[in-house]
Every structure is written in C-alpha cells, then in structure tokens.
Design a protein around this motif. Structure first.
Motif: not given
Length: 181
Positions: A62-70
C-alpha cells in the motif's frame, strides 16, 4: 481532475546566472498519518483470501502504491507531513504536493546564528493555489537569515485524508494488486 495550475507570476521569470542562482529548495517527506486504502479494501479488490500476507500488504504494498501515485500526480494523497528547506527566504515560498492543509511551523537561522520561529502572524498561507504558497503578511517582508545552507525550514501538512478521490483510490488498489500478483 488533477490538473495543477501555476501561480500567476507577479513578475516575468528571470533566468539565473552563475552568480545569481536564488535560494535552493529541498523537499522532504517526514511522515504519513493514514494510508488512503485499507488491507480489507485491497483484499476485496484483489480477491486475496490469505491472511498471512496482511502485514506485507499494509507495510509494503500500500505505501509503495501510494508513493507511486504521489510521484505520478505531484500530489500528497495521504495526510502527510512535509518539510521545505531553503538557504534564505525568497519573496514567496512554494509548497509542493497539494492539497495543502496547514503550515505547522516556520523556523530560520537569523544573521547571529540563532534559530528563530517565525510568528504565524508574519505570514499567510495560500492553500487554494496549486502548488500552495507561503507569503509575508500584508505590509511585511520575511526576515534576514544567516548565510548558510538550509537556513529556513517550513514544516507543513498536506493530503486528502478521508476525502481521497475515488479514482485515485482505485488506481492505488490496482497497483497493489499488480504488485501482489
């Protein structure tokens, strides 16, 4: 709609020369409060039934996907704390990764080498513009600083929190599913 608009220039941009570069800006992500999607949402979206992977989903995927979105959007998806470091006060301080929620503190090293906290009455936050901006309060200017690297620190919070747009949540869920597969 995630189109960012630029703040209208008060003056035409000037290309810096070798001897006139202006303040250097460093942006640091300090912390994230709550991720925009939950393990339960991921497991429903990705039809994952194995409880053994919950920790990996929560702490890594989840943090990796959120950082990619950011990175993709240039926006702060989860409520997060950020810091902008500058060598001196510019006329206006840009705050990247909107939506900006609040400035929590501005500190600077004065010409005598003493760290000071700038009073909130000395500046105004423009959180409506994207990126956000910190401006001197009407009729004031920012104070002088010591001639050192990173003399000014602006700590602020930004992010959607519980109001994360559905299409961003769906993109994050799809990325987590892709990472998991």
């Amino acid at each position: 709609d995630f189109t960012a608009t630029s703040r209208p220039a008060a003056r035409p941009p000037v290309q810096p020369t070798d001897h006139q570069k202006g303040p250097t800006m460093t942006v640091r992500h300090i912390s994230t409060e709550t991720e925009p999607v939950t393990v339960s949402e991921v497991k429903t979206h990705a039809t994952i039934y194995v409880p053994d992977h919950d920790s990996m989903i929560e702490s890594i995927l989840i943090p990796a996907a959120r950082r990619a979105a950011e990175q993709e959007t240039g926006r702060s998806i989860a409520n997060s704390t950020w810091e902008v470091w500058l060598d001196e006060f510019p006329d206006e301080i840009e705050l990247p990764y909107p939506p900006i929620l609040a400035v929590t503190e501005i500190t600077y090293v004065d010409p005598d080498g003493v760290t000071q906290t700038l009073s909130p009455s000395a500046y105004v936050l423009d959180a409506k513009s994207e990126p956000g901006w910190v401006l001197p309060a009407d009729g004031t200017t920012f104070p002088s600083t010591a001639d050192i690297a990173n003399a000014v620190k602006v700590r602020y919070t930004a992010g959607y929190g519980a109001d994360c747009p559905g299409d961003l949540k769906l993109w994050i869920l799809a990325q987590v599913r892709h990472f998991y597969d």
